[in-house]
Design a protein around this motif. Structure first.
Motif, short mmCIF file in Angstrom:
data_model
loop_
_atom_site.label_atom_id
_atom_site.label_comp_id
_atom_site.label_asym_id
_atom_site.label_seq_id
_atom_site.Cartn_x
_atom_site.Cartn_y
_atom_site.Cartn_z
N LYS A 139 17.33 -13.05 -3.98
CA LYS A 139 16.25 -12.36 -3.92
C LYS A 139 16.48 -10.66 -3.46
O LYS A 139 15.70 -10.00 -3.40
CB LYS A 139 15.80 -12.60 -2.00
N LEU A 140 17.49 -10.25 -3.33
CA LEU A 140 17.80 -8.57 -3.43
C LEU A 140 18.03 -8.32 -4.96
O LEU A 140 17.04 -7.10 -5.17
CB LEU A 140 19.59 -8.48 -3.16
N LEU A 141 18.17 -9.07 -5.68
CA LEU A 141 17.92 -8.25 -6.71
C LEU A 141 16.02 -7.55 -7.35
O LEU A 141 16.08 -7.40 -7.99
CB LEU A 141 18.13 -9.62 -8.19
N GLU A 142 14.96 -9.09 -6.57
CA GLU A 142 13.72 -8.72 -6.43
C GLU A 142 13.26 -7.44 -5.42
O GLU A 142 12.61 -6.75 -6.18
CB GLU A 142 13.33 -10.02 -5.77
N THR A 143 14.08 -6.91 -4.47
CA THR A 143 14.48 -6.18 -3.61
C THR A 143 14.20 -5.09 -4.43
O THR A 143 14.16 -4.44 -4.47
CB THR A 143 14.87 -6.22 -2.97
N VAL A 144 15.45 -4.92 -5.43
CA VAL A 144 15.59 -3.91 -6.12
C VAL A 144 14.68 -3.52 -7.63
O VAL A 144 14.67 -2.11 -7.62
CB VAL A 144 16.90 -3.96 -7.23
N GLN A 145 14.66 -4.02 -7.45
CA GLN A 145 13.50 -4.23 -8.71
C GLN A 145 11.81 -3.51 -8.55
O GLN A 145 11.34 -2.13 -8.64
CB GLN A 145 12.91 -5.80 -9.03
N LEU A 146 11.80 -3.74 -7.16
CA LEU A 146 10.33 -3.22 -6.43
C LEU A 146 10.16 -1.75 -6.36
O LEU A 146 9.94 -1.16 -6.07
CB LEU A 146 10.13 -4.78 -4.86
N LEU A 147 11.76 -1.66 -5.45
CA LEU A 147 12.23 0.11 -5.56
C LEU A 147 12.20 0.65 -6.20
O LEU A 147 12.01 1.73 -7.08
CB LEU A 147 13.54 0.18 -4.76
N SER A 148 12.20 0.14 -6.62
CA SER A 148 13.44 0.77 -8.33
C SER A 148 11.35 0.76 -9.56
O SER A 148 11.10 1.82 -10.00
CB SER A 148 13.65 0.69 -10.43
N LEU A 169 10.53 4.38 -5.12
CA LEU A 169 10.71 5.20 -4.87
C LEU A 169 12.01 5.43 -5.04
O LEU A 169 12.43 6.55 -5.14
CB LEU A 169 11.23 4.42 -3.29
N ASN A 170 12.93 4.77 -6.27
CA ASN A 170 13.48 5.42 -6.73
C ASN A 170 13.68 4.74 -7.85
O ASN A 170 14.73 3.66 -8.43
CB ASN A 170 15.51 4.80 -5.72
N PRO A 171 13.40 5.44 -8.73
CA PRO A 171 13.08 4.72 -10.06
C PRO A 171 14.90 4.64 -11.21
O PRO A 171 14.69 3.62 -12.11
CB PRO A 171 11.85 5.32 -11.46
N ALA A 172 15.70 5.78 -10.73
CA ALA A 172 16.63 5.70 -11.66
C ALA A 172 17.49 4.23 -10.86
O ALA A 172 19.03 3.54 -11.33
CB ALA A 172 17.45 6.75 -11.85
N LEU A 173 17.65 4.00 -9.85
CA LEU A 173 17.84 2.33 -8.74
C LEU A 173 18.34 1.51 -9.95
O LEU A 173 18.19 0.80 -10.54
CB LEU A 173 17.50 2.03 -7.89
N LYS A 174 19.52 1.51 -10.65
CA LYS A 174 20.06 0.06 -11.32
C LYS A 174 20.95 -0.71 -10.11
O LYS A 174 21.97 -0.58 -9.11
CB LYS A 174 21.21 0.39 -12.42
N VAL A 175 21.32 -1.83 -10.72
CA VAL A 175 22.35 -3.17 -10.31
C VAL A 175 23.29 -2.76 -10.89
O VAL A 175 23.92 -2.97 -11.62
CB VAL A 175 22.10 -4.33 -10.11
N GLY A 176 24.71 -2.14 -10.10
CA GLY A 176 25.50 -2.34 -10.88
C GLY A 176 26.62 -3.45 -11.24
O GLY A 176 27.38 -3.39 -12.38
N GLY A 177 26.89 -4.54 -10.51
CA GLY A 177 27.05 -5.53 -10.58
C GLY A 177 27.53 -6.05 -9.10
O GLY A 177 26.63 -5.84 -7.91
N VAL A 178 28.29 -6.85 -9.29
CA VAL A 178 28.69 -8.39 -7.81
C VAL A 178 31.05 -8.02 -7.77
O VAL A 178 31.40 -7.10 -8.74
CB VAL A 178 28.64 -9.50 -7.89
#
Length: 472
Positions: free
Chosen positions: A164-173, A176-185
């Motif tokens: 679910k969190l990855l889906e939220t980050v995808q929406l933000l990218s 609001l912030n196209p450069a936002l990535k997921v670094g890891g866990v």
């Protein structure tokens, strides 16, 4: 070292209690110990990050709340230096009302990013502790950050929450912030000895591996290693307002966070062209500070060893202290011994007295049984109520007088033999019943059976003598 852009990471997980604040503090402190300028931003109204570093947001002065709601408050005026190469943008409970106050702001999600542009060249690494919710505060942190790092436990439900969190980050990218990535866990409170944890880690690695080259925000994400082992020292350190390196620098938690921070720094610097020989290594100043701290710790350990070392002098002092203690406690031990003797004598007397008391109780309980047997003896003998000698003499006199008045010896009157038989029966009953009934009315003490009590009978005891005299 050449100048590279700062690495801005937001530690986010919509589930609370997974180690976001602990990881933000200790990773930031470990990076600062390498000589890199590090800024920690506390966006949680609970202010746990500030408290972990010993900073009270209510008394420190300006906080991140002032930066967000006051256009005339620059971020530099709110930053507090808490360690060497480590700065903090503290939080306060007033931050909970910032979302309401910023509701009418036209660009409320990018306020923190606008404030940070004035100081971005002053830091090498920025770590943002986000609250466990997706509100205005979290969105400000995600708009400022370049990557999202997800602290989590290696459990099945935590892995479902990650989706679910990855889906939220995808929406933000996408907005609001196209450069936002997921670094890891980052795996926190990890238990590598369980099969379930190993399976979850393998699933995460396979998931990130399957999406390499996909172009999604988690393309290139990974599971940061080493995993942070479960360690009680990590939970104790915040109560002292210290990082794990201040509180217990060589505990398993400190070792894991130090190794993780070194890889975190090395990876970023290698990506931006820093030489392999110095990437992720402490700066000369940081190495000198670490050497001085290690020397001070070694000196303290040596002093403690000397203080506790066994020598003839310490042995003599120990013997003297033992003798002094024995002299002090000698009188008290003698007095306590006398009191113990008196107590033992008293207990012996009471135990001796308890035996005859139980015997007398047994005897008195046996007396009613003997008395109850007395009527049955009378019934068996069929004796009249009056069996004394005077009544027997009167019966004999009456019988003889009747016999003398009869002139005919062959009389067939039925009264004579009946009266004679009745008198004879009376005489026999009085002779046979009286000696037998008398012992039953007063049972002997010796005949009482006290074997059920399990205690010997002492006939010489005063209680026994008194019982014998009373006859009860």
């Amino acid at each position: 070292m050449q100048r590279i852009p700062p690495r801005i990471s937001a530690l986010l997980n919509q589930k609370g209690g997974v180690g976001k604040t602990t990881s933000t503090v200790n990773i930031g402190a470990a990076i600062a110990s390498l000589g890199r300028r590090t800024l920690l931003i506390d966006l949680d109204p609970q202010s746990h990050l500030s408290l972990h570093l010993g900073v009270d947001g209510a008394s420190v002065g300006r906080t991140v709340y002032d930066t967000l709601v006051d256009d005339d408050c620059p971020l530099r005026d709110c930053v507090v230096q808490v360690r060497d190469n480590l700065w903090l943008l503290p939080s306060t409970t007033d931050l909970a009302g910032a979302e309401t106050e910023l509701a009418s702001h036209p660009d409320r999600n990018r306020i923190l990013r606008a404030r940070f542009e004035a100081v971005q060249d002053e830091f090498d690494f920025v770590l943002i502790d986000c609250p466990p919710s997706l509100g205005v505060l979290t969105l400000n942190g995600l708009c400022l950050a370049d990557e999202v790092i997800v602290p989590m436990q290696a459990q099945f439900l935590a892995m479902q929450g990650l989706t679910k969190l990855l889906e939220t980050v995808q929406l933000l990218s996408q907005g609001l912030n196209p450069a936002l990535k997921v670094g890891g866990v980052v795996l926190c409170m990890h238990e590598s000895q369980t099969a379930h944890s190993r399976e979850v880690v393998q699933e995460l690695s396979n998931f990130f591996g399957e999406h390499e080259g996909s172009g999604l925000p988690w393309d290139g994400a990974k599971v940061f290693m080493p995993a942070i082992r479960r360690n009680i020292k990590l939970a104790e350190a915040p109560s002292f307002g210290q990082t794990i390196f201040d509180y217990a620098p060589w505990c398993p938690g400190a070792i894991d966070y130090r190794a993780l921070a070194e890889r975190f720094v090395r990876e970023w610097e290698l990506t931006h062209g820093v030489a392999d020989a110095i990437a992720g290594k402490p700066t000369p100043a940081a190495a000198a500070a670490a050497a001085a701290a290690a020397a001070a710790a070694a000196a303290a350990a040596a002093a403690a060893l000397v203080a506790n070392r066994f020598t003839p002098e310490t042995a003599a002092a120990a013997r003297a202290a033992k003798a002094a203690k024995a002299a002090r406690t000698g009188s008290s031990e003698s007095s306590s011994g006398a009191s113990f003797t008196r107590s033992a004598t008293s207990n012996a007397r009471m135990s001796a007295m308890s035996t005859p008391v139980k015997t007398v109780a047994a005897e008195t309980s046996a007396v009613p049984a003997a008395r109850a047997a007395k009527p049955s003896a009378k019934a068996a003998a069929k004796a009249p109520v009056k069996t004394d000698a005077k009544s027997d003499l009167k019966s004999d006199a009456k019988a003889s007088a009747k016999t003398d008045r009869k002139s005919v010896p062959q009389s067939t009157s039925p009264s004579t033999p009946k009266s004679v038989a009745r008198s004879a029966a009376k005489s026999d009953a009085s002779v046979e019943t009286k000696p037998d009934a008398k012992p039953q009315s007063k049972p002997s003490v010796v005949e009482v059976d006290v074997s059920t009590e399990g205690e010997p009978i002492d006939p010489s005891h005063p209680f026994r003598a008194a019982t014998r005299a009373r006859g009860t």
